[in-house]
Motif scaffolding. Structure first.
Motif, short mmCIF file in Angstrom:
data_model
loop_
_atom_site.label_atom_id
_atom_site.label_comp_id
_atom_site.label_asym_id
_atom_site.label_seq_id
_atom_site.Cartn_x
_atom_site.Cartn_y
_atom_site.Cartn_z
N GLU A 179 5.66 -43.90 -3.40
CA GLU A 179 7.10 -44.12 -3.21
C GLU A 179 7.75 -42.93 -2.51
O GLU A 179 7.35 -41.78 -2.68
N GLY A 180 8.78 -43.23 -1.70
CA GLY A 180 9.54 -42.17 -1.05
C GLY A 180 8.95 -41.68 0.25
O GLY A 180 9.31 -40.61 0.73
N ASN A 181 8.03 -42.44 0.84
CA ASN A 181 7.47 -42.11 2.15
C ASN A 181 7.81 -43.22 3.14
O ASN A 181 7.94 -44.38 2.75
N PRO A 182 7.94 -42.90 4.42
CA PRO A 182 8.29 -43.92 5.43
C PRO A 182 7.07 -44.73 5.87
O PRO A 182 6.70 -44.76 7.04
N ILE A 183 6.44 -45.40 4.91
CA ILE A 183 5.22 -46.17 5.18
C ILE A 183 5.58 -47.63 5.44
O ILE A 183 6.33 -48.23 4.67
N THR A 184 5.05 -48.16 6.52
CA THR A 184 5.26 -49.60 6.79
C THR A 184 3.93 -50.35 6.85
O THR A 184 3.91 -51.57 6.72
N ASP A 185 2.83 -49.61 7.02
CA ASP A 185 1.51 -50.26 7.14
C ASP A 185 0.63 -49.84 5.96
O ASP A 185 0.19 -48.69 5.88
N PHE A 186 0.35 -50.79 5.05
CA PHE A 186 -0.48 -50.50 3.88
C PHE A 186 -1.89 -51.06 4.03
O PHE A 186 -2.66 -51.04 3.07
N SER A 187 -2.23 -51.53 5.22
CA SER A 187 -3.52 -52.19 5.42
C SER A 187 -4.72 -51.30 5.06
O SER A 187 -5.72 -51.80 4.55
N PRO A 188 -4.65 -49.96 5.28
CA PRO A 188 -5.84 -49.16 4.94
C PRO A 188 -6.19 -49.17 3.46
O PRO A 188 -7.36 -48.95 3.11
N VAL A 189 -5.24 -49.43 2.59
CA VAL A 189 -5.53 -49.38 1.15
C VAL A 189 -5.36 -50.74 0.48
O VAL A 189 -5.60 -50.87 -0.72
#
Length: 820
Positions: A179-189
């Motif tokens: 939480e609290g990061n500018p992540i838009t792509d979670f495909s690696p995990v």
């Protein structure tokens, strides 16, 4: 002869050469292995080694090391802890962790709350199983891609956009916080995300709601060296715009102050530039509380606010960070950022007099109230160690009554969902285990402004243990758009939100009245009921038990008596005709009452006691002021009606006198009051000169110290003066001393409301205690034997073995409770 001496001479020469070589090696050595003073101090405590240079061999066997919140900036020397398996350096100021690369035995590493943006050194720590990097400025986590033993990782509140380095970490199944990061792509995990025992976000929902705000290479805060700040966008498309004056970036409507980002922003200490906002007059008063041109130079931080504008002219949310270069603070710091016109514009600025219209009754912008005069602001709060506690948008208004006209004003901060966060979720006060606040005041110290700047705060700290709703306090420094704005006391606000969080009931079920019974919040029925109560006490003789009982059923007598004892001791001359507020719980749903505070009786708030502890002379006769038929504050009867009526009851009169005596012996014991004054003076003393340099009041540190000394004189003289006034007003002959000596291992003693035990405020030696009470007024003593003991009597002067006795003093008395 010479032949026999030759070996000896050779030995001397060789020894000399060795000594010279050793000396040279010592001279050219790199010096102490620990460079950072705070780090060295903590290590010395760890190895119990106070004096002498720390040697590597003293560190090699240590397996666990925890040094939190120690203001460490440099961990050079950590490489000598070659056996470390667990290292916790949370909440320090560390930027460089390259020396960690040699600690290949580490399995547990906590670097939360530092200033890291480069974690390349972690690539060498192949045995790491637990890693906490929360609250740093990390963008690149590629160093983690080969740490295959990692099972628990906390990456919250960084600048991470790419999760590919976590893709093949097959043991990462215990915990992953993102939480609290500018992540838009979670495909690696995403393939194993559901197998992790503990996660903090829903990737799909998080991606949809993630705002692509600018990423800052360095977190805001305090730096000893200049900062080269880089701004990046999580997406290639889009242009970054930023400001440096606290305003919101807008290349169209704020073009003069908005810059397009094209390269590093170089931030220095900024103190050689003349401040701008500080030079704006904030009142036109001619007396000592008028605006003074600040001295220069002034400490100034740099506020950087940035947005991303994409190709479709969509604008991201604003990222705000404040940088303080070569600026120190011994107190927590608020950095407030807003468009300057919100505070200083003649038409809409809340901090200035504004334009005076001769044909109107306009009193000045800063006297205006209500939502219409609330302005948007961004709030960053840094703890005294420099760590960022929170950063959020909020609203701000001017707060207070008469003190609004002073040059430095009190600010009321509003958390509201309209601004993003509906709470200030932080524990501001050591004496209050609460981190849920809707409103926070940054107080100028009210009528004490320009004097001690902590009278009100000290008074409320003294009564913090009583059954009174009061305001906690924490001194802080405020910077407004980077400019130093002086000392402000953080206070919680007494309102329906306070009642909800402190008493655990719906805020809309409380009624708050002010003054003579004017509604502040809640139901009109409360106004009617309080008016009926006052009519009742005026129409009925409270010396009769049934009438006194009626009053007891409608107001909390204990709370009221503590409230009056406090106000009378502190010689508050701005009360009770002013600054009086009380409340009750309405219990609209007829639920079962869980606490006494929710029983529907009236209770009193303690607030605005800045005219205390020496603001008035210590011989101020507050007893006479509050018991006379007409209160001199407004030449009216209503402020004194309730107390005068209650005092018609003989039992209550004795209770009132004894309550005063109890608190003079404990709560307001001279030594305790002076200790509190000393502690609070020490908290702000390092910042007073800087505050004076900003506001020109007090005139000097020496003048401030004189004001504080007046508080101590009050603490010394006030108790006996109050006793004298009580004796005169109630026609009591005088006082007598009660001494109590007992063994606390055998039992406990209570005298009136005082529990004689360790931990009772003002009771320093419970086994050998003495207090001053009024002759002719009955006092009550109770003994409670500890398990295994039996109470046998009160000593030679009282022939009784009753566990509760009532005695009326004529002379000094010594009691020695006995146990078997």
């Amino acid at each position: 002869m010479l032949k026999n001496k030759r070996p000896f001479i050779i030995s001397i020469i060789l020894l000399s050469i060795l000594m010279i070589a050793w000396g040279l090696s010592y001279v050219v050595a790199s010096g102490p292995i620990i460079q950072d003073e705070a780090f060295e101090e903590a290590i010395r405590a760890e190895i119990d080694y106070e004096i002498g240079e720390i040697r590597p061999d003293q560190l090699t066997q240590i397996e666990h090391l925890q040094i939190r919140d120690a203001n460490i900036t440099n961990i050079d020397g950590i490489e000598h802890f070659t056996s470390l398996t667990s290292l916790d350096l949370r909440d320090n100021q560390i930027q460089d962790i390259s020396s960690l690369s040699e600690l290949d035995s580490l399995t547990d590493l906590n670097l939360r709350g530092n200033r890291l943006n480069n974690i390349e050194a972690l690539a060498a720590l192949s045995n790491l199983e637990e890693l906490n990097l929360r609250e740093n400025a990390i963008q690149d986590i590629s160093s983690l891609e080969n740490l295959t033993e990692l099972a628990d990782v906390n990456l919250r509140y960084n600048n991470i956009t790419n999760l590919e380095p976590l893709q093949d970490l097959n043991n990462l199944r215990d915990r992953l916080y993102l939480e609290g990061n500018p992540i838009t792509d979670f495909s690696p995990v995403i393939d194993y995300y559901g197998e992790i025992n503990e996660t903090d976000i829903d990737p799909e929902e998080y991606s949809e709601n993630q705002d692509l705000a600018p990423v800052f290479s360095h977190p805001g805060g305090f730096y000893e060296e200049n900062v080269e700040l880089e701004l990046t966008s999580p997406e290639e498309e889009g242009t970054i715009f930023y400001t440096l004056d606290g305003s919101v970036p807008d290349p169209v409507d704020n073009a003069d102050q908005t810059y397009e980002y094209s390269g590093k922003i170089f931030i220095d200490e900024n103190n050689d530039e003349e401040p701008t906002l500080s030079m704006i007059p904030t009142n036109f008063i001619d007396d000592r509380r008028g605006w003074n041109k600040p001295g220069t130079p002034q400490d100034q931080g740099t506020v950087v606010r940035a947005v991303i504008v994409d190709e479709n002219d969509n604008v991201s949310s604003v990222t705000t960070q404040t940088y303080f270069v070569n600026i120190q603070s011994s107190l927590p710091v608020f950095s407030l950022s807003t468009d300057a016109e919100n505070f200083f514009d003649d038409e809409m600025g809340i901090y200035v007099p504004g334009i005076h219209h001769e044909d109107s009754d306009w009193t000045g912008n800063y006297y205006q109230r209500g939502r219409e005069w609330e302005r948007p602001i961004h709030v960053e709060y840094y703890e005294s160690n420099g760590n960022l506690a929170f950063s959020q948008d909020a609203g701000v208004r001017i707060h207070g009554g008469f003190s609004r006209r002073f040059a430095q004003k009190t600010l009321r901060l509003y958390s509201r969902s309209d601004y993003g966060e509906s709470r200030f979720s932080y524990q501001f006060f050591e004496d209050k285990e609460m981190d849920d606040f809707n409103r926070i005041l940054l107080r100028n110290s009210g009528n004490d402004w320009g004097m001690t700047m902590f009278r009100d705060a000290a008074m409320q700290r003294l009564i913090g243990h009583l059954d009174l709703d009061h305001q906690s306090a924490q001194p802080s420094l405020v910077f407004l758009n980077g400019e130093f704005w002086g000392i402000h006391n953080i206070r919680d606000r007494l309102d329906k939100h306070f009642l909800e969080t402190h008493h655990g009931a719906d805020r809309d079920h409380f009624t708050i009245l002010d003054g003579e019974g004017t509604i502040s919040d809640g139901l009109e029925t409360g106004v009617e009921d309080y008016a009926e109560l006052i009519d009742y006490v005026q129409d009925n003789d409270l010396s009769h038990e049934e009438h006194y009982e009626y009053v007891q059923n409608n107001m909390d007598i204990e709370n009221y008596t503590q409230y009056y004892a406090t106000q009378i001791y502190n010689a508050n001359s701005d009360w009770p005709h002013n600054n009086i507020s009380f409340w009750r719980y309405e219990n609209l749903n007829n639920e079962a009452v869980t606490t006494d505070e929710l029983d529907g009786r009236w209770r009193w708030f303690l607030y605005d006691v800045d005219r205390s502890l020496g603001y008035e002379d210590y011989d101020h006769n507050t007893i006479e002021m509050t018991t006379s038929s007409v209160n001199p504050g407004r030449d009216e009867e209503w402020p004194n009606v309730l107390l005068r009526s209650l005092l018609e009851n003989e039992d209550y009169k004795h209770k009132f006198i004894n309550e005063m005596a109890d608190h003079l012996n404990t709560t307001f014991n001279t030594d305790r009051v002076i200790q509190t004054i000393d502690e609070m003076e020490a908290m702000i003393e390092p910042e007073v000169e800087r505050h004076i340099h900003r506001w020109g009041i007090p005139e000097s540190v020496a003048d401030w110290e004189e004001e504080v000394e007046i508080m101590r004189e009050f603490a010394v003289n006030r108790p006996n003066i109050v006793r004298q006034h009580l004796s005169e007003n109630f026609e009591v002959d005088g006082t007598a001393n009660v001494e109590i000596n007992f063994d606390s291992d055998q039992g406990r003693i209570q005298i009136n409301s005082i529990d004689l035990r360790e931990g009772t405020p003002g009771v320093t030696d419970p086994e050998n205690w003495s207090g001053e009470y009024f002759t002719g007024i009955p006092i009550t003593l109770t003994v409670t034997p500890n398990e295994g003991y039996t109470f046998t009597g009160w000593g030679d002067e009282i022939d009784s073995d009753s566990e509760t006795i009532e005695i009326t003093l004529e002379d000094d008395i010594t009691l020695e409770p006995q146990f078997n």
